[in-house]
Design an enzyme around this catalytic site. Sequence first.
Site, short mmCIF file in Angstrom:
data_model
loop_
_atom_site.label_atom_id
_atom_site.label_comp_id
_atom_site.label_asym_id
_atom_site.label_seq_id
_atom_site.Cartn_x
_atom_site.Cartn_y
_atom_site.Cartn_z
N GLU A 102 16.82 -43.23 55.15
CA GLU A 102 17.51 -42.92 53.89
C GLU A 102 18.07 -41.50 53.94
O GLU A 102 19.19 -41.24 53.51
CB GLU A 102 16.55 -43.10 52.71
N GLU A 122 9.69 -50.67 54.44
CA GLU A 122 8.89 -50.50 53.23
C GLU A 122 8.19 -51.79 52.79
O GLU A 122 7.06 -51.76 52.32
CB GLU A 122 9.75 -49.96 52.09
N1 T1G Z 1 3.18 -41.20 56.82
C1 T1G Z 1 2.07 -40.55 57.22
N2 T1G Z 1 1.50 -40.66 58.45
C2 T1G Z 1 2.10 -41.50 59.31
C3 T1G Z 1 3.26 -42.23 58.97
C4 T1G Z 1 3.81 -42.05 57.67
N3 T1G Z 1 4.92 -42.67 57.28
N4 T1G Z 1 3.60 -42.99 60.06
C5 T1G Z 1 2.69 -42.72 61.02
N5 T1G Z 1 1.80 -41.83 60.57
C6 T1G Z 1 0.67 -41.27 61.33
C7 T1G Z 1 -0.32 -42.33 61.73
O1 T1G Z 1 -1.25 -42.55 60.67
C8 T1G Z 1 -0.97 -41.69 62.94
O2 T1G Z 1 -1.84 -40.68 62.44
C9 T1G Z 1 0.20 -40.95 63.59
O3 T1G Z 1 1.18 -40.76 62.56
C10 T1G Z 1 0.83 -41.70 64.73
O4 T1G Z 1 1.17 -42.99 64.22
C11 T1G Z 1 10.86 -43.49 50.18
C12 T1G Z 1 8.63 -44.79 50.45
C13 T1G Z 1 6.58 -44.10 63.35
C14 T1G Z 1 6.70 -46.21 64.71
O5 T1G Z 1 6.38 -47.39 57.44
O6 T1G Z 1 5.72 -47.37 62.05
O7 T1G Z 1 9.51 -44.11 53.65
O8 T1G Z 1 -4.00 -41.59 63.32
O9 T1G Z 1 -0.15 -44.29 65.93
O10 T1G Z 1 2.52 -45.78 67.68
O11 T1G Z 1 11.82 -45.42 51.01
O12 T1G Z 1 3.74 -44.67 63.06
O13 T1G Z 1 -2.67 -39.91 64.67
O14 T1G Z 1 -3.81 -39.22 62.52
O15 T1G Z 1 1.66 -45.40 64.52
O16 T1G Z 1 3.98 -43.71 68.02
C15 T1G Z 1 8.10 -45.96 55.82
C16 T1G Z 1 5.19 -46.11 59.62
C17 T1G Z 1 7.18 -45.24 54.89
C18 T1G Z 1 6.67 -45.96 59.31
C19 T1G Z 1 5.18 -44.33 65.37
N6 T1G Z 1 7.78 -45.65 57.18
N7 T1G Z 1 4.88 -45.59 60.92
O17 T1G Z 1 4.30 -45.20 66.04
O18 T1G Z 1 2.28 -43.72 66.29
S1 T1G Z 1 7.53 -45.66 53.22
C20 T1G Z 1 6.92 -46.40 57.89
C21 T1G Z 1 5.15 -46.30 62.06
C22 T1G Z 1 8.99 -44.85 52.88
C23 T1G Z 1 10.86 -44.43 51.34
C24 T1G Z 1 9.56 -45.14 51.54
C25 T1G Z 1 4.68 -45.69 63.36
C26 T1G Z 1 5.80 -45.09 64.19
P1 T1G Z 1 -3.17 -40.34 63.31
P2 T1G Z 1 1.18 -44.21 65.25
P3 T1G Z 1 3.27 -44.63 67.12
#
Ligand code: T1G
Length: 642
Positions: A102, A122
């Site tokens: 976004e 999301e």
């Molecule tokens: N927020 C906080 N922490 C996050 C995070 C996030 N969005 N994504 C990952 N982490 C942390 C995770 O807990 C772990 O922490 C570390 O990063 C590595 O993650 C307004 C509301 C990006 C593809 O859904 O899909 O945006 O355990 O092991 O395998 O519209 O993380 O090391 O302490 O998964 O390399 C939308 C979710 C949010 C993306 C990387 N975004 N993340 O994968 O690492 S909603 C998502 C992923 C949003 C807006 C809305 C994957 C990754 P720790 P990992 P990875």
Amino acid sequence: MISIDRDGDIAIVTVDNPPVNALGQALRQGLWDAVGTLDADDTIRAVVLICAGRTFIAGADVTEFGKPPMPPHLPDLVDRLEQAAKPWTAAIHGSALGGGFEVAMGCRFRVALDTASVGLPEVSLGIVPGASGTVRTPRLAGVEAAVDLVTTGRPVKAAKALSLGLIDALVTGDLRAEAVAFARTVLTQPLPQPISTRPVTSPDPAWWDEQKKAITKRAKGEIAPLRALDCLRVAAEKPFADAMAHERATFLDLRASDQAAALRHIFFAERAAPKPAHLNAKPKDIRSAAVIGGGTMGAGIAAALRDAGLPVILIERDDEAVQRGLANLRNIFDGAVKRGKLTEAQAQARMDGVTAGSDYALLADTDLVIEAVFEDLSVKRAVFTQLGQTCRPDAILATNTSYLDPRLIAQGLPHPDRFIGLHFFSPANVMKLLEIVPTPTTSNETLATGFALARALNKIPVQAGICDGFIGNRILKRYRAEAETLVRQGTPIAAIDAAMRAHGFAMGPFEAQDLGGLDIAYLQREGARAAGQDVPETLGDILVRAGRKGQKTAGGWYDYAPGDRTPQPSETTAALLADHITTGPVLTAESIAARLTGAMAAEGKAILAEGIALKPSDIDLVKVHGYGYPRWRGGPMFAVAG
Ligand code: T1G
């Protein structure tokens, strides 16, 4: 967290907020301020937004979701980027997801490394995009592409994103340098309209109805995908500001929903699973693997190892069994080719990495051996006797047993510290759950290697103590027993299955047994009885003894017409069980589901009390990833935690 440097008249804003540049409040504020700073700087004509670390902004900070939203709110930041006096170009690597994409749509341009992907996941967190994802995407790439991206939550690779118009250019070399060059070049042409001002054409109502039907069928009770479709329709049919208000209201409503809480619970549980606090040893390096047994499980495990790039030795009893094992493995890869998951060449390369034979001497230098032979203690023990004689003393030896006691399997094995249970779930190359079952003599290094192997195989590891069925199958047994109790109390078999499907399971307990075969559990019960255990007769016993083993015998709990897998209520089954059934209260579908998931949670509590599972979220991961428990309900332990 934010740094700004300059390349002539181009400013480069670098975001550095490990681990994934999530858009926490401080980062939103930093970007908000950077727009003001650069708008005021007359030496700057354009801006590149780039990220340090493994990925572009991967979304809003999910850890903030339980708290009240803090300004600057993300939709406002995206608008501010779009209205900036100088055009911003997002330079994407890794995954630009959710709020990350976004933000990229707030920029006037988007360029991406060819290895990057973009997406709006999301709905997989039980919400909808909350910063214009449902409103700008249709204006950027058209309604059809937007509906697919937003309602499935599936990211798309850079090349596809380019073809859809989600990005403006692919970069193959140095992202920063090429993004700066791009930002400079586009200054020589008229700028494209900001996305929020672009027109959008809405398909006719019939198209929207079709989408709604398809999503309802696919979502099976999950609400976010349908609400996302609703937002997309409003975005296609209403002015930008109205659509933004509708999206924001929907986002805030869903963010507080039970399904979103459940999906966040699973999100964090999955990320915690590979790193349990007690794991304190360095894993061994696994460069080669072997599988003993080329049946369904053995071939599936060999396929999973090949998918992870490990060379595999497949051992079977004799040449004929070896050929059968290779054929099973080839079938798995051919299926992947048919489904478009692999090319022919990739499937062939998978097979080229397999050495098959019946001589255990082949294993003299293998790092890891996984036994997956018939579920019989003497057969398994014979295998480990041979392994103990032929493998290196430091080779990790694992059993895939699902019901036998690993301590009995490893009895007498030299160097028992390198032995461990690795319980895969069929099909082993698809199911993500891996139950890791150490014995009292398993070393920490071997345990750490089990967890590292799970990560290498892209599986979800859950450590289990030793008991009948470890975590998953023990809960399954309790679930089935409770379902049979409902049958004895007069609840129709079909009503129970329908209730569990309505609850979000792909199928109910009885149709699942008919599919898998009632005789598998029957043989376990008979084995336990033969070993002197007191195992009361079950309704399933009555059916198996009457030759009704499920679909494979055209009848089990249900009848099946020839060539038709649709379960039909069975008069034969009713007659066979009549003496065991009384007429009890008529239960609603909700009360059936509550009763059965309550039984799962009760067994989970006992499993925790006995130390068989280390934490409730592990049990939820087992049920979600091994037994089809609906992810958007968070698992049995989450469901009762309230
Ligand atoms: N927020 C906080 N922490 C996050 C995070 C996030 N969005 N994504 C990952 N982490 C942390 C995770 O807990 C772990 O922490 C570390 O990063 C590595 O993650 C307004 C509301 C990006 C593809 O859904 O899909 O945006 O355990 O092991 O395998 O519209 O993380 O090391 O302490 O998964 O390399 C939308 C979710 C949010 C993306 C990387 N975004 N993340 O994968 O690492 S909603 C998502 C992923 C949003 C807006 C809305 C994957 C990754 P720790 P990992 P990875």
